[in-house]
Each structure stands twice: as C-alpha cells, then as structure tokens.
Write a protein that holds these residues in place. Structure first.
Motif, PDB file in Angstrom:
ATOM      1  N   GLU A 141      34.680  24.474  50.853  1.00 33.32           N
ATOM      2  CA  GLU A 141      34.118  25.776  51.375  1.00 33.32           C
ATOM      3  C   GLU A 141      33.380  25.512  52.511  1.00 33.32           C
ATOM      4  O   GLU A 141      33.566  25.628  53.373  1.00 33.32           O
ATOM      5  CB  GLU A 141      32.246  24.438  50.428  1.00 33.32           C
ATOM      6  N   GLU A 144      36.068  28.442  52.895  1.00 32.51           N
ATOM      7  CA  GLU A 144      36.043  29.489  53.144  1.00 32.51           C
ATOM      8  C   GLU A 144      34.339  29.812  54.408  1.00 32.51           C
ATOM      9  O   GLU A 144      34.986  30.974  54.952  1.00 32.51           O
ATOM     10  CB  GLU A 144      34.760  29.524  52.228  1.00 32.51           C
ATOM     11  N   HIS A 151      39.660  37.018  47.824  1.00 34.96           N
ATOM     12  CA  HIS A 151      39.017  37.806  46.796  1.00 34.96           C
ATOM     13  C   HIS A 151      40.278  37.617  45.963  1.00 34.96           C
ATOM     14  O   HIS A 151      41.367  38.145  45.881  1.00 34.96           O
ATOM     15  CB  HIS A 151      39.013  39.373  47.422  1.00 34.96           C
ATOM     16  N   THR A 154      36.786  31.756  44.779  1.00 36.95           N
ATOM     17  CA  THR A 154      35.783  31.679  45.489  1.00 36.95           C
ATOM     18  C   THR A 154      35.630  30.040  45.040  1.00 36.95           C
ATOM     19  O   THR A 154      36.656  29.226  45.433  1.00 36.95           O
ATOM     20  CB  THR A 154      34.321  31.671  43.853  1.00 36.95           C
TER      21      THR A 154
END
Length: 199
Positions: A141, A144, A151, A154
C-alpha cells in the motif's frame, strides 16, 4: 513473589530459543519437552504454561517470522524516503538466505507445513496467514501511495500473489532436493516480481 510481565516474557523467549535449537538439532519428532525445559532452565510445567504443547512451540516459532514483516511495515510508514518494494525484497531475500544457511531449517519448515495442512480444516481462519498478509499489504500500500503499481495490479492482488509466491517457494524448497537453492533461485524470482511492479 509473583513474576513480572518482563520476567514471564524473558522465560518465554528462553523456552522458544531452546525449542528452536532442539528442533534443529534433533528434529521435531525426536525433540523432547523435558530437554527443551532443561536447556531453558525451567520446568516442563513452565513450557506447558507458555506453549501448551510441542506443536504450540513450533507454531510460536513460525509466528516469529511474521514479526519482521510487521516491523518493516511500521518502519516504512514512518519514513518518507526509500522504495518500499526494495525494502520488501531485501527482507524476504534475507530471510531466505538465513534459512538456507542452516540446512536443518528445511526439515523444521517441512514439519510446519505438515502441521498447517493437518490443522487448517479445523480452523475458521488462520491468524498467522492473516497477519502476514496484512503486513505485506501495508508495505505494498505504501508502494502504491508513493510510486504507484502498474496496471492491472492492485494492492490486494499484489499482496495475494506475493504471499502465494513466498509460500510456494518455501514449499518447493522443502520438497525438492539440495539442488533447489532458496537463497539464489527463490530470491531471483522474488526480485523479478518486485521489479515488474516498479514505476
């Protein structure tokens, strides 16, 4: 006089270190709680009090491995600089190298996987897996947030794949002969996946 929490925690640590050495030296099946207690300088009752059983000791040793991931996530959350993916790769590859350095770890990990598989059907959830997924997810996370994941990745999908890859490599290492080098081959796969997530 009642023991303090610090004394109890230190006793627990001593028992765990003794258990690890006994498991590595004699193998899980041959290790005896009496010997573990003696090496730790405690009674067998103390071992039962802290860990219930020999299986409890083994799972406690396994649980220690998730702590380094939790600490990494906490550390990275406090630091603005650096690449979380590199830090995650360094940690995983460092653990692989540590386990590979002592061939006795292979046998102990084989028993851990066996016990996991034989108990998984009796548990609604696996706290170890959930904690490890959570820690890896926090690192990804941060990656990110700071750099973005390409892409179609996630945080959730990357976390699941990373956990599965680690587990698969370790299971393969446990099953394969000595030609499978976890520190070299396993680390190369981990680094390649993490490199593909960099932007």
């Amino acid at each position: 006089m009642r023991r303090t929490k610090e004394q109890a925690a230190e006793t627990r640590r001593q028992i765990l270190r003794s258990a690890e050495e006994e498991f590595l030296a004699r193998g899980y099946e041959n290790a005896k709680l009496e010997d573990i207690a003696a090496a730790a300088g405690v009674t067998r009752g103390a071992v039962h009090w802290h860990f219930k059983s020999k299986q409890g000791l083994l799972f406690a040793l396994r649980d220690e491995s998730k702590q380094v991931f939790i600490e990494l996530a906490e550390h990275l959350a406090k630091e603005d600089a650096g690449q979380p993916l590199d830090a995650l790769g360094d940690l995983i590859c460092g653990e692989f190298a540590k386990w590979s350095a002592d061939p006795r770890h292979r046998g102990m990990m084989r028993v851990m996987f066996y016990l996991d598989l034989t108990t998984i059907c009796t548990k609604e959830h696996d706290p170890f897996r959930e904690a490890l997924l959570g820690a890896i997810g926090k690192v990804l996370e941060l990656a990110e947030q700071r750099h973005g994941l390409p892409h179609p990745w996630t945080v959730q999908s990357a976390t699941s794949v990373m956990y599965g890859l680690i587990e698969g490599l370790l299971m393969g290492w446990c099953r394969e002969d000595v030609t499978f080098d976890l520190a070299q081959h396993g680390a190369a796969v981990i680094r390649a996946l993490l490199a593909s997530w960099k932007r």
